[in-house]
Every structure is written in structure tokens, then in C-alpha cells.
Design an enzyme around this catalytic site. Structure first.
Site, PDB file in Angstrom:
ATOM      1  CB  SER A 186      -0.945  -0.006   1.200  1.00  0.00           C
ATOM      2  OG  SER A 186      -0.211  -0.110   2.388  1.00  0.00           O
ATOM      3  CG  HIS A 214      -4.216  -1.584  -0.989  1.00  0.00           C
ATOM      4  ND1 HIS A 214      -4.791  -0.337  -1.115  1.00  0.00           N
ATOM      5  CD2 HIS A 214      -3.867  -1.708   0.310  1.00  0.00           C
ATOM      6  CE1 HIS A 214      -4.784   0.266   0.054  1.00  0.00           C
ATOM      7  NE2 HIS A 214      -4.229  -0.537   0.950  1.00  0.00           N
ATOM      8  CE  LYS A 244      -7.521  -0.743   2.573  1.00  0.00           C
ATOM      9  NZ  LYS A 244      -6.834  -1.789   3.321  1.00  0.00           N
TER      10      LYS A 244
HETATM   11  C1  LIG Z   1      -6.715  -2.142   4.742  1.00  0.00           C
HETATM   12  C2  LIG Z   1      -6.008  -3.423   4.833  1.00  0.00           C
HETATM   13  C3  LIG Z   1      -6.476  -4.439   5.670  1.00  0.00           C
HETATM   14  C4  LIG Z   1      -7.650  -4.230   6.586  1.00  0.00           C
HETATM   15  O1  LIG Z   1      -8.846  -4.208   5.898  1.00  0.00           O
HETATM   16  P1  LIG Z   1     -10.161  -3.609   6.595  1.00  0.00           P
HETATM   17  O2  LIG Z   1     -11.261  -4.248   5.845  1.00  0.00           O
HETATM   18  O3  LIG Z   1     -10.107  -2.135   6.426  1.00  0.00           O
HETATM   19  O4  LIG Z   1     -10.125  -4.008   8.026  1.00  0.00           O
HETATM   20  C5  LIG Z   1      -5.816  -5.640   5.678  1.00  0.00           C
HETATM   21  N1  LIG Z   1      -4.729  -5.840   4.911  1.00  0.00           N
HETATM   22  C6  LIG Z   1      -4.239  -4.887   4.090  1.00  0.00           C
HETATM   23  C7  LIG Z   1      -3.041  -5.166   3.249  1.00  0.00           C
HETATM   24  C8  LIG Z   1      -4.859  -3.636   4.024  1.00  0.00           C
HETATM   25  O5  LIG Z   1      -4.372  -2.698   3.239  1.00  0.00           O
END
Ligand SMILES: *Cc1c(COP(=O)(O)O)cnc(C)c1O
Length: 396
Positions: A186, A214, A244
Site C-alpha cells: 500500500s 489493495h 476498499k
Molecule cells: C486495509 C487493509 C487491511 C484491513 O482491511 P479492513 O477491511 O479495512 O479491516 C488488511 N490488509 C491490508 C493489506 C490492508 O491494506
């Protein structure tokens, strides 16, 4: 009465963070988190969300959520294993399995919670986990919770992974060995080297786990990083989030039926925490249906990403090594980075500064997240602000 030990702990630590400029003040958004947001009454072009496809505010998702509230109420009422599994949860899981092209799916309340749940349901203190050094916090915490030996490998360094996998397996110390990675990282937007990783996994019989938070909705025409490489049959755990690109809330693991059956009886957040609400499940299902039906939003996302990246590059900014819509604009010095982000805000652009310790020292950047919902005019306005401030601060 507040404990005096707690009081002094809080006072000391909060002031220490404030002195070092590391105390994060949260900006509340007034209204929806769309391509333009309002903070403190000011309208800003939003380049900080994870709402890749603009689905968080999509009319069709809103309708699905409202209908589910009418038909099923506001909450799921119980944990999944008592009687909180609604037909809406099963429909969501079926749609996800179709979308991911796997035998089955289990859904959780969030992506974070999913990593807490799934890793420790399979790995224990007699096992080892090979983990990319840049993996997300939820992977790190999920690995810790399992009590397995955590062996970090250098970021995306497949030689290092091979060496450490060989050592771990040949030591004979562990019952099982897993390799775990983000699909898309990310902070830099680079993609994990899954084909090589799968080869190594096959050579040493490693369990494979890809966190595609992502990558889902973004790569592989939306189906994710594993599909992007055509490796659906070679990755054991395809973890993803519904928060996301899908624009709602929730997490899931896609994989073989036996794995999903095991997670349903052994993952603790599934067993001991209430499922997502009817509105969440229905809106997520709608998002997946839209992505199965059409790749328009995915194409729009990539078009906007290329446009923003080309624009920043032409202006002379360093946009790093991203292979995905994540667009870091690397400024370097931490103070300059903070100043850049603050000036962008004043010029009507919301793009967050990301500095040490989230990224290495001297690699401060403003991270831009273009989405399918941005118009060309919005991106042009953002680029104008970048040009103005870049010149003002002598960076371009
Ligand atoms: C955002 C993210 C998460 C967490 O996801 P949520 O649904 O927001 O709890 C887990 N792993 C990665 C790589 C992320 O970027």
C-alpha cells in the site's frame, strides 16, 4: 476514579508524541467520502480514500442497503454460528466465490479481523511463517496471534525467501510452513512477485496466503492479484476486503471448500463476534455483482490513474515504482513532505503525508489514491495545485 498509573502513562506518552510531531489529529469528513469531501466546511478534491471504484457512494449500493434494512432489519442479531447467519451472508459468500473463481468463501466483519481469524486457525506454535518485511499491520498481528515462529524476508526478494524457506523446511523444526504477503503493497503500490513465490511454495510445500486488500477491484479486471497472474488454483488463502474497492465493510477468505469449512469451525472472530449487518452484506453483494457484470469502473480507475501519474511525472515529480493506482509523490524530507501536504490542503486537495516510521527515513511522500469517481477536471485541478506548490517549494 482514574488510576494514577494510567493517568501518568497517558500524559507522558501523549506529550512525547506531540513533541515529536507524531500525534495524528484526525480530520472528520462532513458528509460522504466521495471524490470531493468537505472538512471544516472546505471542499477538497479527495486523493486519500481507498474507495478505488467510487462504490462507497454508488446509488445502486445505497439502494441495496436500504432494501436490506427494510427486509432484514438493522443488525444480524447473533454470531454466525448461533443464528446470525442470514441468507444475505450466504449470498455474499456465493457471489464472492464466483467472482474469485474459487470453490468457497468465508466472510468476516473486516479485513483486519479476517487476518486475525484465518492465520491462527491454521498455524500454531509448532509452525513457521515466512512474512514479507513490508506486510500490513493486520498480517503481523495475525501471525503473532498464531504463536508460530515469524521469519521475515526482505521485501519482494525471492532469493531471500527461497533461502529462508529452505532453511525452515530442512531444519525439521516445524510441522507446517506458510508464506504470507500483501498482493499489492500500500505504500509504494508495487505488486508481489506471486509467480516466483508460488514456485518456491511448490518446491518446499509451503502454505500460501495472499492479502489482497489493495488488489481486489483493481488488478485482474477487478478479481485481484491472484487472478491477474492466473494463479487461482495455486494460492491456498486469497484474503480480501470489502472495505476498499468494494466500498462497504468486511473481509473474506476465498479458497478450497475444506479450508473454508475449517475456518467456519475454528476462526475465533467468526465464532465469537457478530456478523456484518444486512445493509453491509447486501451492499457488498451488489458491489460484487456490478464487478462481475462490467469492467467499466475498473477501466475508469486505470484511466484516471494513468492520467494522474503521467501528469505528475511530466511536472517532474518522483512517483516511485508503483504498478497500481496507488500514486506516491516522493518528496523525501519529512518536514517538506508535511508542508507539501498542508499546502495542498490550503489549495483544495486532500492528499496525506506519509513519513517515517510508516516509510523509511528520507522517503517521505504524499500518497495519492485516484478513483473511478474522479472527473478529468478534478484531476486537472489537483495537478495545478501540485505544480504551484512544487515550484513554490523549489521541488520541481
Ligand atoms: C486495509 C487493509 C487491511 C484491513 O482491511 P479492513 O477491511 O479495512 O479491516 C488488511 N490488509 C491490508 C493489506 C490492508 O491494506
Amino acid at each position: 476514579m482514574t488510576s494514577s498509573v494510567l493517568q501518568s502513562f497517558l500524559n507522558e506518552n501523549i506529550s512525547a508524541l506531540k513533541e515529536r510531531g507524531l500525534y495524528n489529529e484526525i480530520d472528520p469528513v462532513q458528509g460522504a467520502n466521495g471524490p470531493v469531501i468537505t472538512i471544516d466546511g472546505q471542499k477538497l478534491i479527495n486523493l486519500s480514500s481507498n474507495n478505488y471504484l467510487g462504490l462507497a457512494t454508488d446509488e445502486r449500493l445505497r439502494e441495496a442497503a436500504k432494501e436490506a434494512v427494510d427486509s432484514h432489519g438493522a443488525g444480524a442479531g447473533a454470531v454466525r454460528t448461533i443464528n446470525g447467519t442470514l441468507d444475505l451472508h450466504l449470498t455474499l459468500e456465493e457471489k464472492l466465490a464466483e467472482f474469485k473463481d474459487t470453490e468457497a468463501v468465508i466472510s468476516y466483519q473486516s479485513g483486519f479481523n479476517c487476518n486475525m481469524a484465518a492465520i491462527s486457525a491454521v498455524m500454531d506454535k509448532h509452525d513457521a511463517i515466512l512474512s514479507d518485511e513490508l506486510n500490513h499491520a493486520s498480517i503481523i498481528d495475525g501471525c503473532r496471534l498464531s504463536k508460530a515462529k515469524i521469519i521475515r524476508f526482505d521485501h519482494s526478494d525471492m532469493e531471500d525467501l527461497r533461502t529462508k524457506a529452505k532453511e525452515a523446511v530442512e531444519s525439521g523444526q516445524y510441522n507446517k510452513v506458510m508464506v504470507i504477503t500483501d498482493g499489492v503493497f500500500s505504500m509504494d503500490g508495487d505488486i508481489a512477485k506471486l509467480p516466483e513465490m508460488v514456485d518456491i511454495a511448490e518446491a518446499f510445500d509451503l502454505i500460501t496466503y495472499v492479502d489482497d486488500a489493495h488488489g481486489s477491484g483493481v488488478l485482474g479486471k477487478g478479481a485481484g492479484t491472484v487472478k491477474h497472474f492466473g494463479l487461482q488454483d495455486k494460492v491456498d488463502f486469497q484474503m480480501g476486503t470489502l472495505s476498499k474497492a468494494m466500498g462497504v465493510i468486511g473481509g473474506y477468505v476465498a479458497g478450497k471448500t475444506e479450508l473454508i469449512d475449517w475456518l467456519k469451525v475454528r476462526s475465533r472472530p467468526f465464532l465469537f463476534s457478530t456478523a456484518v449487518s444486512p445493509a453491509d452484506a447486501a451492499a457488498s453483494t451488489k458491489a460484487i455483482e456490478l464487478l462481475i457484470q462490467s469492467t467499466d469502473l475498473n477501466e475508469k480507475l486505470w484511466k484516471n490513474s494513468h492520467y494522474l501519474k503521467d501528469g505528475l511525472k511530466k511536472l517532474g515529480f518522483d512517483i516511485g515504482v508503483s504498478e497500481t493506482p496507488i500514486t506516491p509523490c516522493i518528496i523525501g524530507d519529512e518536514k517538506d513532505t508535511q508542508k507539501f501536504s498542508k499546502r495542498l490542503y490550503e489549495e483544495g486537495v486532500y492528499a496525506k503525508a506519509i513519513v517515517f516510521p510508516t516509510v523509511p527515513r528520507g522517503k517521505g511522500r504524499v500518497r495519492n489514491m485516484p478513483t473511478a469517481a474522479h472527473t478529468k477536471e478534478m484531476l486537472d485541478d489537483a495537478l495545478k495545485a501540485y505544480e504551484k506548490i512544487g515550484k513554490e517549494l523549489g521541488l520541481i
